[in-house]
Enzyme design. Structure first.
Site, PDB file in Angstrom:
ATOM      1  N   SER A  87       3.865  84.740  48.358  1.00 16.27           N
ATOM      2  CA  SER A  87       2.815  84.340  47.416  1.00 16.27           C
ATOM      3  C   SER A  87       2.454  82.891  47.678  1.00 16.27           C
ATOM      4  O   SER A  87       2.455  82.441  48.836  1.00 16.27           O
ATOM      5  CB  SER A  87       3.295  84.562  45.981  1.00 16.27           C
ATOM      6  OG  SER A  87       2.304  84.147  45.072  1.00 16.27           O
ATOM      7  N   SER A  88       2.180  82.151  46.634  1.00 16.88           N
ATOM      8  CA  SER A  88       1.794  80.748  46.789  1.00 16.88           C
ATOM      9  C   SER A  88       2.035  80.020  45.481  1.00 16.88           C
ATOM     10  O   SER A  88       1.906  80.607  44.398  1.00 16.88           O
ATOM     11  CB  SER A  88       0.305  80.661  47.150  1.00 16.88           C
ATOM     12  OG  SER A  88      -0.135  79.323  47.032  1.00 16.88           O
ATOM     13  N   LYS A 145      -2.709  86.478  45.141  1.00 20.25           N
ATOM     14  CA  LYS A 145      -1.276  86.134  45.205  1.00 20.25           C
ATOM     15  C   LYS A 145      -0.598  86.462  43.870  1.00 20.25           C
ATOM     16  O   LYS A 145       0.547  86.921  43.838  1.00 20.25           O
ATOM     17  CB  LYS A 145      -1.091  84.650  45.554  1.00 20.25           C
ATOM     18  CG  LYS A 145      -1.499  84.282  46.984  1.00 20.25           C
ATOM     19  CD  LYS A 145      -0.677  85.031  48.024  1.00 20.25           C
ATOM     20  CE  LYS A 145      -0.719  84.377  49.387  1.00 20.25           C
ATOM     21  NZ  LYS A 145      -0.038  85.183  50.418  1.00 20.25           N
ATOM     22  N   THR A 192       0.812  73.717  58.061  1.00 22.70           N
ATOM     23  CA  THR A 192       0.603  74.735  59.109  1.00 22.70           C
ATOM     24  C   THR A 192      -0.894  74.749  59.435  1.00 22.70           C
ATOM     25  O   THR A 192      -1.660  73.920  58.932  1.00 22.70           O
ATOM     26  CB  THR A 192       1.020  76.147  58.634  1.00 22.70           C
ATOM     27  OG1 THR A 192       0.098  76.563  57.615  1.00 22.70           O
ATOM     28  CG2 THR A 192       2.437  76.189  58.092  1.00 22.70           C
ATOM     29  N   TYR A 229      -8.199  83.711  46.258  1.00 26.80           N
ATOM     30  CA  TYR A 229      -6.923  83.725  46.999  1.00 26.80           C
ATOM     31  C   TYR A 229      -5.737  83.753  46.029  1.00 26.80           C
ATOM     32  O   TYR A 229      -4.826  84.577  46.149  1.00 26.80           O
ATOM     33  CB  TYR A 229      -6.882  82.481  47.888  1.00 26.80           C
ATOM     34  CG  TYR A 229      -5.549  82.157  48.499  1.00 26.80           C
ATOM     35  CD1 TYR A 229      -5.147  82.753  49.691  1.00 26.80           C
ATOM     36  CD2 TYR A 229      -4.691  81.223  47.900  1.00 26.80           C
ATOM     37  CE1 TYR A 229      -3.918  82.436  50.261  1.00 26.80           C
ATOM     38  CE2 TYR A 229      -3.475  80.901  48.463  1.00 26.80           C
ATOM     39  CZ  TYR A 229      -3.088  81.511  49.647  1.00 26.80           C
ATOM     40  OH  TYR A 229      -1.876  81.196  50.204  1.00 26.80           O
ATOM     41  N   ASP A 282      -3.850  94.003  62.169  1.00 29.77           N
ATOM     42  CA  ASP A 282      -4.926  93.366  61.407  1.00 29.77           C
ATOM     43  C   ASP A 282      -4.827  93.832  59.959  1.00 29.77           C
ATOM     44  O   ASP A 282      -5.186  94.957  59.635  1.00 29.77           O
ATOM     45  CB  ASP A 282      -6.296  93.733  62.000  1.00 29.77           C
ATOM     46  CG  ASP A 282      -7.434  93.063  61.229  1.00 29.77           C
ATOM     47  OD1 ASP A 282      -7.133  92.311  60.268  1.00 29.77           O
ATOM     48  OD2 ASP A 282      -8.604  93.296  61.580  1.00 29.77           O
TER      49      ASP A 282
HETATM   50  P1  NDP Z   1      -1.007  80.220  59.546  1.00 32.08           P
HETATM   51  O1  NDP Z   1      -2.491  80.100  59.566  1.00 32.08           O
HETATM   52  O2  NDP Z   1      -0.197  79.148  60.166  1.00 32.08           O
HETATM   53  O3  NDP Z   1      -0.546  81.620  60.192  1.00 32.08           O
HETATM   54  C1  NDP Z   1      -1.179  82.791  59.762  1.00 32.08           C
HETATM   55  C2  NDP Z   1      -0.505  83.990  60.376  1.00 32.08           C
HETATM   56  O4  NDP Z   1      -1.116  85.181  59.836  1.00 32.08           O
HETATM   57  C3  NDP Z   1      -0.664  84.062  61.872  1.00 32.08           C
HETATM   58  O5  NDP Z   1       0.491  84.666  62.430  1.00 32.08           O
HETATM   59  C4  NDP Z   1      -1.880  84.971  62.045  1.00 32.08           C
HETATM   60  O6  NDP Z   1      -1.881  85.696  63.276  1.00 32.08           O
HETATM   61  C5  NDP Z   1      -1.693  85.938  60.899  1.00 32.08           C
HETATM   62  N1  NDP Z   1      -2.958  86.516  60.445  1.00 32.08           N
HETATM   63  C6  NDP Z   1      -4.118  85.872  60.123  1.00 32.08           C
HETATM   64  N2  NDP Z   1      -5.070  86.756  59.784  1.00 32.08           N
HETATM   65  C7  NDP Z   1      -4.519  87.982  59.894  1.00 32.08           C
HETATM   66  C8  NDP Z   1      -5.003  89.298  59.700  1.00 32.08           C
HETATM   67  N3  NDP Z   1      -6.271  89.555  59.352  1.00 32.08           N
HETATM   68  N4  NDP Z   1      -4.155  90.330  59.903  1.00 32.08           N
HETATM   69  C9  NDP Z   1      -2.884  90.116  60.289  1.00 32.08           C
HETATM   70  N5  NDP Z   1      -2.370  88.893  60.509  1.00 32.08           N
HETATM   71  C10 NDP Z   1      -3.181  87.837  60.308  1.00 32.08           C
HETATM   72  O7  NDP Z   1      -0.655  80.367  57.980  1.00 32.08           O
HETATM   73  P2  NDP Z   1       0.739  80.121  57.222  1.00 32.08           P
HETATM   74  O8  NDP Z   1       1.845  80.422  58.120  1.00 32.08           O
HETATM   75  O9  NDP Z   1       0.682  78.813  56.556  1.00 32.08           O
HETATM   76  O10 NDP Z   1       0.641  81.228  56.065  1.00 32.08           O
HETATM   77  C11 NDP Z   1       1.512  82.329  56.015  1.00 32.08           C
HETATM   78  C12 NDP Z   1       1.535  82.880  54.596  1.00 32.08           C
HETATM   79  O11 NDP Z   1       1.964  81.868  53.702  1.00 32.08           O
HETATM   80  C13 NDP Z   1       0.177  83.358  54.082  1.00 32.08           C
HETATM   81  O12 NDP Z   1       0.336  84.540  53.323  1.00 32.08           O
HETATM   82  C14 NDP Z   1      -0.267  82.230  53.181  1.00 32.08           C
HETATM   83  O13 NDP Z   1      -1.144  82.685  52.180  1.00 32.08           O
HETATM   84  C15 NDP Z   1       1.061  81.769  52.619  1.00 32.08           C
HETATM   85  N6  NDP Z   1       1.090  80.414  52.107  1.00 32.08           N
HETATM   86  C16 NDP Z   1       0.836  79.338  52.913  1.00 32.08           C
HETATM   87  C17 NDP Z   1       0.876  78.062  52.390  1.00 32.08           C
HETATM   88  C18 NDP Z   1       0.596  76.851  53.209  1.00 32.08           C
HETATM   89  O14 NDP Z   1       0.357  75.785  52.624  1.00 32.08           O
HETATM   90  N7  NDP Z   1       0.625  76.919  54.540  1.00 32.08           N
HETATM   91  C19 NDP Z   1       1.176  77.829  50.976  1.00 32.08           C
HETATM   92  C20 NDP Z   1       1.468  79.021  50.230  1.00 32.08           C
HETATM   93  C21 NDP Z   1       1.417  80.260  50.793  1.00 32.08           C
HETATM   94  P3  NDP Z   1      -2.566  85.084  64.653  1.00 32.08           P
HETATM   95  O15 NDP Z   1      -1.907  83.764  64.906  1.00 32.08           O
HETATM   96  O16 NDP Z   1      -2.233  86.109  65.703  1.00 32.08           O
HETATM   97  O17 NDP Z   1      -4.020  84.987  64.388  1.00 32.08           O
END
Ligand code: NDP
Length: 253
Positions: A144-145, A162, A193, A158, A62
């Site tokens: 990042s983003s 980043k 996603t 957010y 977490d």
């Molecule tokens: P998802 O929501 O698809 O996946 C999120 C992941 O992070 C899951 O594996 C989840 O675990 C885990 N997670 C969520 N909260 C926590 C927490 N408190 N502690 C540890 N793990 C946590 O998101 P994305 O895959 O899209 O995002 C991944 C990264 O990419 C992030 O950093 C996001 O900011 C970044 N990003 C995403 C973009 C997008 O458009 N999708 C664009 C730019 C950046 P579980 O499934 O077990 O809950």
């Protein structure tokens, strides 16, 4: 001691982290992924990776709970020892994250602190705590983003975190250069996603907007991202350091 490389990917149960973990494994690198709430999804990712003869495992993590980082570190080091017979790993991929969309006027201190802990403080101190265990010559990739370059209303807190990660990454590269450890940022554009309630994937109007704002004419997919992170874990990318690599299909250019 294992001679194979090992990567730790936070948030590897779904979305981009899952895609990164699978792509890294395809480079014949062993993988430890973390999950927060989705243990079974994480186990499926492990099974999928192990089908290809690469060792993988999943640990709970977490990122918001800063006080539990030491406990996670200990579990991770135990896993390295028991599963991989080593006390070192090679690549740290700080990917786990959530999206909270709220205008500046409505952002609560609680929302701000949640984002701060998950996206910046957690990444900073997890990285700090794992540095002694990261092999010299290894690498760090911080996610990042695109929102740290362009502005999407509702993402002020957010995106600011980043932005902080991008600055932190340059400092990591500078301070860890003497250990030949590279640090880079990968900044995805809007990707389909579960992130942010799955808005990019599920809300047609938003998906259409992202497509129209992207030079290549569509929203991003997880497959657009994982391979880039995996490439950064290879020798071919050995001279890429302290860079922000935006992977957005040319969004808002
Ligand atoms: P998802 O929501 O698809 O996946 C999120 C992941 O992070 C899951 O594996 C989840 O675990 C885990 N997670 C969520 N909260 C926590 C927490 N408190 N502690 C540890 N793990 C946590 O998101 P994305 O895959 O899209 O995002 C991944 C990264 O990419 C992030 O950093 C996001 O900011 C970044 N990003 C995403 C973009 C997008 O458009 N999708 C664009 C730019 C950046 P579980 O499934 O077990 O809950």
């Amino acid at each position: 001691m294992s001679s194979r490389k090992i990567a730790l990917v936070t948030g590897g149960s779904r979305g981009l982290g899952k895609n990164m973990a699978i792509a890294i494994a395809k480079k014949n690198i062993d993988v430890v992924i973390t999950y927060h709430t989705n243990k079974s999804a994480a186990e499926e990712v492990v099974t999928e990776i192990e089908k290809n003869g690469v060792t993988a495992t999943a640990l709970p993590f977490d990122a918001e709970n800063i006080n539990a980082l030491d406990q996670f570190k200990n579990e991770f080091l135990n896993t390295l020892q028991k599963k991989f017979n080593t006390d070192k790993f090679d690549f740290l991929i700080n990917n786990a994250g959530i999206g909270i969309n709220a205008p500046i006027a409505e952002t609560t201190e609680e929302q701000f602190d949640t984002l701060m802990n998950i996206h910046f403080k957690g990444v900073y101190f997890l990285t700090q705590k794992l540095l002694p265990s990261l092999s010299n010559g290894g690498g760090i990739v911080n996610i990042s983003s695109g929102l740290a370059r362009f502005s999407g209303p509702g993402y002020s807190a957010y995106a600011a975190m980043k932005g902080a990660i991008e600055t932190f990454t340059r400092y990591l590269a500078k301070e860890l250069g003497e250990r030949k450890i590279k640090a880079n940022t990968v900044a995805p554009g809007a990707i389909e996603t579960d992130f942010g309630g799955g808005a990019v994937r599920d809300i047609k109007q938003y998906n259409d907007y992202v497509s129209s704002a992207t030079a290549l004419g569509r929203a991003g997919l997880p497959d657009d991202i994982g391979g880039v992170v995996a490439f950064l874990c290879t020798q071919d990318a050995g001279w890429i350091n302290a860079q922000r690599i935006e992977v957005s299909g040319g969004m808002n250019i």
